[in-house]
Scaffold this active site. Sequence first.
Site, mmCIF file in Angstrom:
data_model
loop_
_atom_site.group_PDB
_atom_site.id
_atom_site.type_symbol
_atom_site.label_atom_id
_atom_site.label_comp_id
_atom_site.label_asym_id
_atom_site.label_seq_id
_atom_site.Cartn_x
_atom_site.Cartn_y
_atom_site.Cartn_z
ATOM 1 N N LEU A 110 39.517 44.507 37.326
ATOM 2 C CA LEU A 110 37.857 44.777 37.307
ATOM 3 C C LEU A 110 37.342 44.082 36.323
ATOM 4 O O LEU A 110 37.692 43.748 35.276
ATOM 5 C CB LEU A 110 37.983 46.342 36.959
ATOM 6 N N GLY A 155 43.528 46.309 37.713
ATOM 7 C CA GLY A 155 42.870 45.931 39.058
ATOM 8 C C GLY A 155 43.724 44.935 39.890
ATOM 9 O O GLY A 155 43.685 45.069 41.318
ATOM 10 N N ASN A 179 47.841 48.003 32.966
ATOM 11 C CA ASN A 179 47.757 48.028 31.515
ATOM 12 C C ASN A 179 46.477 48.639 30.975
ATOM 13 O O ASN A 179 46.179 48.636 29.756
ATOM 14 C CB ASN A 179 47.816 46.661 31.021
ATOM 15 N N GLU A 180 45.830 49.592 31.904
ATOM 16 C CA GLU A 180 44.630 50.073 31.169
ATOM 17 C C GLU A 180 44.776 50.868 29.790
ATOM 18 O O GLU A 180 43.663 50.800 28.985
ATOM 19 C CB GLU A 180 44.047 51.332 32.390
HETATM 20 C C1 LIG Z 1 31.265 51.289 35.894
HETATM 21 C C2 LIG Z 1 32.528 51.995 35.352
HETATM 22 C C3 LIG Z 1 32.324 52.762 34.141
HETATM 23 C C4 LIG Z 1 33.178 53.412 33.872
HETATM 24 C C5 LIG Z 1 34.695 53.147 33.859
HETATM 25 C C6 LIG Z 1 35.543 53.653 32.725
HETATM 26 C C7 LIG Z 1 37.026 53.798 32.861
HETATM 27 C C8 LIG Z 1 37.549 53.448 34.005
HETATM 28 C C9 LIG Z 1 38.370 52.018 34.345
HETATM 29 C C10 LIG Z 1 39.740 52.064 34.655
HETATM 30 C C11 LIG Z 1 40.033 51.033 35.407
HETATM 31 C C12 LIG Z 1 40.277 49.870 34.869
HETATM 32 C C13 LIG Z 1 40.815 48.801 35.903
HETATM 33 C C14 LIG Z 1 40.611 47.228 35.374
HETATM 34 O O1 LIG Z 1 41.026 46.414 36.199
HETATM 35 S S1 LIG Z 1 40.018 46.879 33.853
HETATM 36 C C15 LIG Z 1 40.525 45.059 33.638
HETATM 37 C C16 LIG Z 1 41.690 45.060 33.062
HETATM 38 N N1 LIG Z 1 41.732 43.693 32.817
HETATM 39 C C17 LIG Z 1 42.666 43.057 31.866
HETATM 40 O O2 LIG Z 1 43.099 43.533 30.949
HETATM 41 C C18 LIG Z 1 42.889 41.548 31.970
HETATM 42 C C19 LIG Z 1 42.411 40.673 30.817
HETATM 43 N N2 LIG Z 1 42.501 39.403 31.114
HETATM 44 C C20 LIG Z 1 43.537 38.816 30.440
HETATM 45 O O3 LIG Z 1 44.825 39.309 30.394
HETATM 46 C C21 LIG Z 1 43.772 37.166 30.852
HETATM 47 O O4 LIG Z 1 42.364 36.598 31.066
HETATM 48 C C22 LIG Z 1 44.571 36.726 32.170
HETATM 49 C C23 LIG Z 1 46.086 36.805 31.926
HETATM 50 C C24 LIG Z 1 43.842 37.405 33.305
HETATM 51 C C25 LIG Z 1 44.161 35.120 32.115
HETATM 52 O O5 LIG Z 1 44.577 34.661 30.809
HETATM 53 P P1 LIG Z 1 43.908 33.216 30.662
HETATM 54 O O6 LIG Z 1 44.691 32.819 29.318
HETATM 55 O O7 LIG Z 1 44.515 32.179 31.844
HETATM 56 O O8 LIG Z 1 42.512 33.256 30.662
HETATM 57 P P2 LIG Z 1 41.535 33.910 29.422
HETATM 58 O O9 LIG Z 1 41.069 32.742 28.444
HETATM 59 O O10 LIG Z 1 41.946 35.125 29.203
HETATM 60 O O11 LIG Z 1 40.313 34.278 30.044
HETATM 61 C C26 LIG Z 1 39.415 33.251 30.857
HETATM 62 C C27 LIG Z 1 37.861 33.930 30.979
HETATM 63 O O12 LIG Z 1 37.987 34.861 31.713
HETATM 64 C C28 LIG Z 1 37.476 36.164 31.112
HETATM 65 N N3 LIG Z 1 37.969 37.387 31.526
HETATM 66 C C29 LIG Z 1 39.227 37.669 31.565
HETATM 67 N N4 LIG Z 1 39.474 39.091 32.067
HETATM 68 C C30 LIG Z 1 38.548 39.213 32.530
HETATM 69 C C31 LIG Z 1 37.950 40.571 33.134
HETATM 70 N N5 LIG Z 1 38.941 41.654 33.526
HETATM 71 N N6 LIG Z 1 36.655 40.781 33.374
HETATM 72 C C32 LIG Z 1 35.780 39.758 33.000
HETATM 73 N N7 LIG Z 1 36.006 38.705 32.551
HETATM 74 C C33 LIG Z 1 37.243 38.500 32.370
HETATM 75 C C34 LIG Z 1 37.899 36.129 29.743
HETATM 76 O O13 LIG Z 1 36.998 36.756 28.763
HETATM 77 C C35 LIG Z 1 37.416 34.434 29.658
HETATM 78 O O14 LIG Z 1 36.019 34.006 29.515
HETATM 79 P P3 LIG Z 1 35.523 33.058 28.596
HETATM 80 O O15 LIG Z 1 35.911 33.539 27.229
HETATM 81 O O16 LIG Z 1 36.048 31.995 29.080
HETATM 82 O O17 LIG Z 1 34.084 33.256 28.710
#
Ligand SMILES: CC/C=C\C/C=C\CCC/C=C/CC(=O)SCCNC(=O)CCNC(=O)[C@H](O)C(C)(C)COP(=O)(O)OP(=O)(O)OC[C@H]1O[C@@H](n2cnc3c(N)ncnc32)[C@H](O)[C@@H]1OP(=O)(O)O
Length: 291
Positions: A110, A155, A179-180
């Site tokens: 997400l 997600g 991994n939430e």
């Molecule tokens: C409305 C709702 C209200 C309340 C709800 C509350 C709680 C319930 C929620 C429960 C469910 C949640 C499910 C989810 O999916 S939460 C998201 C979890 N995701 C992660 O933990 C992933 C995080 N990202 C990573 O681990 C790495 O980015 C990844 C392995 C995917 C890629 O690594 P890589 O080294 O290739 O890239 P990065 O340099 O890390 O990232 C590049 C840019 O992308 C941005 N990024 C990464 N992940 C996200 C994301 N999930 N959402 C938005 N943006 C993301 C990251 O910040 C980098 O951005 P810039 O720095 O380049 O601008």
Amino acid sequence: MKMALRACLRTKPGLTALLSQLSCSGHAAARRAPALVAQRSSSSTSQKIKVDFDQSSGVAVMHMQSPPVNSLSLEFLTDVCIALEKLEMDKSCRGLVVTSSQPKVFSAGLDILDMYGKSPEHCAEFWKAVQEMWLKFYGSNMITIAAVNGSSPAGGCLLSMTCDYRIMADNPRYSIGLNETKLGIVAPFWFKDTMVNTVGHRATEMALQLGLLYSPAEALKIGLVDQLVHEDQVLTTATETMTKWLAIPGILNISYTCHFFHLWCCNLVCTICSCVCQVIAAKKIHLSQDF
Ligand SMILES: CC/C=C\C/C=C\CCC/C=C/CC(=O)SCCNC(=O)CCNC(=O)[C@H](O)C(C)(C)COP(=O)(O)OP(=O)(O)OC[C@H]1O[C@@H](n2cnc3c(N)ncnc32)[C@H](O)[C@@H]1OP(=O)(O)O
């Protein structure tokens, strides 16, 4: 579970209504009308989704192309749902492979920026879109295969688990899992249920409580993915595997569906009971604080 939803969507009008309420399925269609694919091979593209459909095999490939990491924003989720609706309406499309055009990442889950500091209306729409994606993949009449060609946390892992089969790139740098917990948030119960249906109860308990991300080899071991192949082979293996799945007569598919539907109903009843208990407990705590 996916098959179970398929069955109830086919056979239980009441439940269809329930699910459509849950998923708010009109939401995507309201934005753009679906179009039927007429050519033998065709390609349709939104900004964030590219779909290649080969009519001779009946297999479509959905490429997620939302840089940098295919995070599931409201806009992206809506595009995915629209693309799925279009394919679902085309009866010649029997199989769907979903993969990523982004290097090293299948989906980052997400979009965190779409969950933080937004209006209640936006949050409601966002969560409806997440549920809609989940239901559309799980309830699809198509055979769905996730070609996981990169990391797939949270997600992203959910998305892959809603597919019938998962093939992952055998690269130890990649990881997959819910991994939430590590992020300090609780995965919704339907994330948990989807994982239980994929890897079983105990593995899910461990995975969620510790917020584990698995390497491809570990994911294969617990059954979170079904097959590992070299990075370059993920998509071709997925389309080859699809041929095998499409060779199975649809009627058998429906029979299995009934078994899984029974399990899914039991699960749903348990979840509803547990929610009612939680509400009662919360009320009791509230009352005891008042007096
Ligand atoms: C409305 C709702 C209200 C309340 C709800 C509350 C709680 C319930 C929620 C429960 C469910 C949640 C499910 C989810 O999916 S939460 C998201 C979890 N995701 C992660 O933990 C992933 C995080 N990202 C990573 O681990 C790495 O980015 C990844 C392995 C995917 C890629 O690594 P890589 O080294 O290739 O890239 P990065 O340099 O890390 O990232 C590049 C840019 O992308 C941005 N990024 C990464 N992940 C996200 C994301 N999930 N959402 C938005 N943006 C993301 C990251 O910040 C980098 O951005 P810039 O720095 O380049 O601008």
